[in-house]
Design a protein around this motif. Structure first.
Motif, short mmCIF file in Angstrom:
data_model
loop_
_atom_site.label_atom_id
_atom_site.label_comp_id
_atom_site.label_asym_id
_atom_site.label_seq_id
_atom_site.Cartn_x
_atom_site.Cartn_y
_atom_site.Cartn_z
N MET A 54 -16.47 -20.58 -9.92
CA MET A 54 -17.23 -19.48 -10.53
C MET A 54 -17.80 -19.93 -11.88
O MET A 54 -18.68 -20.75 -11.90
CB MET A 54 -16.38 -18.22 -10.66
N ASP A 55 -17.25 -19.43 -12.99
CA ASP A 55 -17.76 -19.84 -14.30
C ASP A 55 -16.74 -20.70 -15.05
O ASP A 55 -16.82 -20.87 -16.27
CB ASP A 55 -18.16 -18.63 -15.13
N ASP A 56 -15.78 -21.25 -14.33
CA ASP A 56 -14.76 -22.12 -14.93
C ASP A 56 -14.92 -23.54 -14.41
O ASP A 56 -15.31 -23.76 -13.26
CB ASP A 56 -13.35 -21.63 -14.58
N ILE A 57 -14.60 -24.49 -15.28
CA ILE A 57 -14.68 -25.90 -14.92
C ILE A 57 -13.34 -26.55 -15.21
O ILE A 57 -12.79 -26.39 -16.29
CB ILE A 57 -15.78 -26.63 -15.73
N LEU A 58 -12.84 -27.26 -14.22
CA LEU A 58 -11.62 -28.05 -14.36
C LEU A 58 -12.03 -29.51 -14.36
O LEU A 58 -12.77 -29.96 -13.49
CB LEU A 58 -10.67 -27.77 -13.18
N LEU A 59 -11.57 -30.26 -15.37
CA LEU A 59 -11.89 -31.68 -15.48
C LEU A 59 -10.62 -32.49 -15.35
O LEU A 59 -9.61 -32.19 -15.99
CB LEU A 59 -12.54 -31.97 -16.85
N ALA A 60 -10.67 -33.52 -14.51
CA ALA A 60 -9.56 -34.47 -14.34
C ALA A 60 -10.15 -35.85 -14.53
O ALA A 60 -11.19 -36.17 -13.94
CB ALA A 60 -8.92 -34.33 -12.96
N ASN A 61 -9.51 -36.67 -15.34
CA ASN A 61 -10.14 -37.94 -15.69
C ASN A 61 -9.11 -39.05 -15.87
O ASN A 61 -7.91 -38.79 -15.99
CB ASN A 61 -10.95 -37.79 -16.97
N SER A 62 -9.61 -40.28 -15.91
CA SER A 62 -8.74 -41.44 -16.10
C SER A 62 -8.81 -41.98 -17.52
O SER A 62 -8.04 -42.86 -17.87
CB SER A 62 -9.15 -42.56 -15.12
N MET A 93 -10.94 -24.54 -23.07
CA MET A 93 -9.65 -23.87 -22.91
C MET A 93 -8.48 -24.85 -23.07
O MET A 93 -7.34 -24.48 -22.86
CB MET A 93 -9.58 -23.18 -21.55
N ASN A 94 -8.79 -26.09 -23.44
CA ASN A 94 -7.80 -27.15 -23.60
C ASN A 94 -7.08 -27.44 -22.29
O ASN A 94 -7.64 -27.24 -21.23
CB ASN A 94 -6.84 -26.83 -24.75
N TYR A 131 -2.28 -23.31 -15.37
CA TYR A 131 -2.43 -22.75 -14.02
C TYR A 131 -3.92 -22.74 -13.67
O TYR A 131 -4.76 -22.47 -14.52
CB TYR A 131 -1.93 -21.30 -13.96
N VAL A 132 -4.21 -23.01 -12.43
CA VAL A 132 -5.57 -22.87 -11.93
C VAL A 132 -5.48 -22.30 -10.51
O VAL A 132 -4.75 -22.82 -9.68
CB VAL A 132 -6.36 -24.20 -11.98
N ARG A 165 2.11 -32.39 -15.63
CA ARG A 165 1.66 -33.68 -16.14
C ARG A 165 2.87 -34.53 -16.51
O ARG A 165 3.77 -34.05 -17.16
CB ARG A 165 0.79 -33.51 -17.38
N ASP A 166 2.81 -35.79 -16.12
CA ASP A 166 3.81 -36.75 -16.56
C ASP A 166 3.05 -37.84 -17.29
O ASP A 166 2.55 -38.79 -16.68
CB ASP A 166 4.58 -37.32 -15.35
N ARG A 167 2.91 -37.68 -18.59
CA ARG A 167 2.09 -38.58 -19.40
C ARG A 167 2.63 -40.03 -19.35
O ARG A 167 1.87 -40.97 -19.53
CB ARG A 167 2.04 -38.12 -20.85
#
Length: 134
Positions: free
Chosen positions: A88-96, A117-118, A122-123, A130-132
């Motif tokens: 919808m109007d939300d964006i989830l970013l996943a990156n390396s 939204m930092n 939950y999405v 996350r396991d940094r």
């Protein structure tokens, strides 16, 4: 990231009329209709028209649309990648790599009204872990 007022700034490609809203009907003009100049929330064509603009903008930045789900995009830069998921109007970013993330956020902010939204917790009802160290 959250996009603000995604429908309110888009021009119409077609003529669309709506009935006058109750409480705003002028006397002796009750049968008149309003011609829309911009999209309004809830209009069936609004999301599609906005999505076309979003797609054109994000692909101009090097993102490729997923062939199975058109709301998922991937950008590769050497061995680095970033995945963009539009909901919808939300964006989830996943990156390396953080540099690519910041570059993408700057691009999005320059092209759309965005709120960062930092880190997501939950999405769509899914808890993100996350396991940094990994």
């Amino acid at each position: 990231m959250d996009m603000k007022t995604i429908y309110l700034n888009e021009d119409l490609d077609e003529e669309i009329y709506m009935e006058q809203h109750e409480g705003f009907i002028e006397k002796e003009k009750e049968s008149w209709a309003c011609k829309l100049k911009k999209f309004i929330h809830g209009l069936k064509q609004a999301f599609r028209q906005w999505y076309i603009k979003f797609h054109d903008t994000i692909t101009s930045f090097g993102f490729k649309e997923n062939t199975i789900n058109q709301y998922i995009y991937l950008k590769l830069s050497g061995s680095k990648f970033i995945i963009l998921v539009l909901y919808m109007d939300d964006i989830l970013l996943a990156n390396s790599e953080l540099g690519l993330l910041y570059e993408t956020k700057i691009f999005l902010n320059n092209n759309f009204k965005m709120v960062d939204m930092n880190e997501v917790v939950y999405v769509i009802g899914i808890k993100i872990f996350r396991d940094r160290s990994q």
